[in-house]
Design a protein around this motif. Structure first.
Motif, PDB file in Angstrom:
ATOM      1  N   ILE A 267      57.755  48.985  54.358  1.00  0.00           N
ATOM      2  CA  ILE A 267      58.385  48.299  53.227  1.00  0.00           C
ATOM      3  C   ILE A 267      57.489  47.161  52.729  1.00  0.00           C
ATOM      4  O   ILE A 267      57.272  46.993  51.525  1.00  0.00           O
ATOM      5  CB  ILE A 267      59.756  47.756  53.643  1.00  0.00           C
ATOM      6  CG1 ILE A 267      60.682  48.913  54.037  1.00  0.00           C
ATOM      7  CG2 ILE A 267      60.386  46.945  52.511  1.00  0.00           C
ATOM      8  CD1 ILE A 267      61.946  48.463  54.749  1.00  0.00           C
ATOM      9  N   ALA A 268      56.951  46.383  53.684  1.00  0.00           N
ATOM     10  CA  ALA A 268      56.110  45.243  53.307  1.00  0.00           C
ATOM     11  C   ALA A 268      54.822  45.696  52.628  1.00  0.00           C
ATOM     12  O   ALA A 268      54.318  45.017  51.721  1.00  0.00           O
ATOM     13  CB  ALA A 268      55.794  44.400  54.537  1.00  0.00           C
TER      14      ALA A 268
ATOM     15  N   GLU B 124      54.443  48.324  50.657  1.00  0.00           N
ATOM     16  CA  GLU B 124      54.746  48.632  49.260  1.00  0.00           C
ATOM     17  C   GLU B 124      54.942  47.346  48.458  1.00  0.00           C
ATOM     18  O   GLU B 124      54.464  47.221  47.324  1.00  0.00           O
ATOM     19  CB  GLU B 124      55.990  49.511  49.159  1.00  0.00           C
ATOM     20  CG  GLU B 124      56.339  49.865  47.723  1.00  0.00           C
ATOM     21  CD  GLU B 124      57.528  50.796  47.605  1.00  0.00           C
ATOM     22  OE1 GLU B 124      57.980  51.006  46.462  1.00  0.00           O
ATOM     23  OE2 GLU B 124      57.995  51.298  48.641  1.00  0.00           O
ATOM     24  N   ASN B 125      55.635  46.383  49.061  1.00  0.00           N
ATOM     25  CA  ASN B 125      55.855  45.119  48.371  1.00  0.00           C
ATOM     26  C   ASN B 125      54.543  44.387  48.107  1.00  0.00           C
ATOM     27  O   ASN B 125      54.299  43.901  46.997  1.00  0.00           O
ATOM     28  CB  ASN B 125      56.782  44.232  49.211  1.00  0.00           C
ATOM     29  CG  ASN B 125      56.942  42.848  48.627  1.00  0.00           C
ATOM     30  OD1 ASN B 125      57.486  42.682  47.550  1.00  0.00           O
ATOM     31  ND2 ASN B 125      56.439  41.844  49.343  1.00  0.00           N
TER      32      ASN B 125
ATOM     33  N   ARG C  69      52.879  43.441  44.478  1.00  0.00           N
ATOM     34  CA  ARG C  69      52.587  42.058  44.117  1.00  0.00           C
ATOM     35  C   ARG C  69      51.109  41.870  43.789  1.00  0.00           C
ATOM     36  O   ARG C  69      50.750  41.081  42.908  1.00  0.00           O
ATOM     37  CB  ARG C  69      53.004  41.124  45.248  1.00  0.00           C
ATOM     38  CG  ARG C  69      54.506  41.026  45.445  1.00  0.00           C
ATOM     39  CD  ARG C  69      54.836  40.269  46.727  1.00  0.00           C
ATOM     40  NE  ARG C  69      54.380  38.898  46.667  1.00  0.00           N
ATOM     41  CZ  ARG C  69      55.093  37.882  46.187  1.00  0.00           C
ATOM     42  NH1 ARG C  69      56.307  38.111  45.703  1.00  0.00           N
ATOM     43  NH2 ARG C  69      54.619  36.666  46.179  1.00  0.00           N
TER      44      ARG C  69
END
Length: 217
Positions: free
Chosen positions: A199-200, A202-203, A207
């Motif tokens: 998840i991180a 992709e985030n 960003r």
């Protein structure tokens, strides 16, 4: 409850329940008559733990059995339970090269970490170093310090999560519950980190490479 109810409530087939009992993962039920056995809520909780270790944690049945035996052994200190849980996690198929093992040991020593030579993390780290070398990407080793800093934070979070149970056991509390907390935190914690990392990633990618996406102009 009868085995049929235990199966329904746990979502585990009766055949698997009987298998776990034969293999020693699940305590036997109470015989109440000819070909009749009763099970308790404790059996249901244990069965859910077994399935968590196997289905979510990815442990083979034999490894799960070793971990559960360590939980059940009242003379096993919690540090030994932790070591058993770590050793039960998937390991590299091929042994790492001696050179990469030395590099892993030197890296650990350079950070001032206190880890014994049998810690399975050393073999895993050495195996990654070997894999990087095999594909000609030894340059990726430059990320090790950043990953190590993150690992320090994660390790502290791990200990915070189990500290209450561990301290309770040391002062006369429920040692089995504390041992189970250590195991669940170790085995399921690995999968938790995998999920959070995906998840991180992709985030972070969004960003970094699409910073204005979704922002009104």
């Amino acid at each position: 409850m009868r085995i049929s109810e235990l199966s329904t409530r746990s979502g585990v087939s009766t055949a698997s329940i009987k298998f776990y009992a034969r293999e020693g993962l699940l305590p036997a039920g109470e015989r109440t008559g000819y070909n009749q056995t009763d099970y308790s809520e404790a059996h249901l909780r244990r069965l859910r733990l077994i399935r968590s270790l196997i289905d979510v944690g990815g442990l083979p049945v034999a490894a799960a059995a070793r971990v559960l035996a360590s939980i059940d052994a009242p003379d096993h200190p919690l540090e030994q339970v932790l070591s058993t849980a770590q050793s039960a996690l998937p390991q590299p198929v091929s042994p790492p090269s001696p050179a990469s093992v030395r590099r892993a040991e030197e890296f650990v020593a350079g950070r001032g970490w206190r880890a014994g030579p049998q810690n399975p993390g050393l073999r895993i780290l050495a195996g990654v170093l070997d894999a990087w070398a095999a594909v000609g990407r030894e340059d990726l080793a430059s990320v090790l310090p950043e990953y190590a800093r993150a690992a320090d934070v994660i390790a502290e979070a791990d200990l915070d999560a189990v500290s209450t149970a561990v301290e309770g056991a040391r002062t006369g509390g429920d040692r089995a519950a504390a041992a189970q907390t250590v195991v669940v935190g170790t085995v399921l914690g690995d999968q938790l980190l995998v999920g959070l990392r995906r998840i991180a990633q992709e985030n972070a990618s969004a960003r970094r490479y699409r910073p204005t996406e979704g922002n009104p102009s």
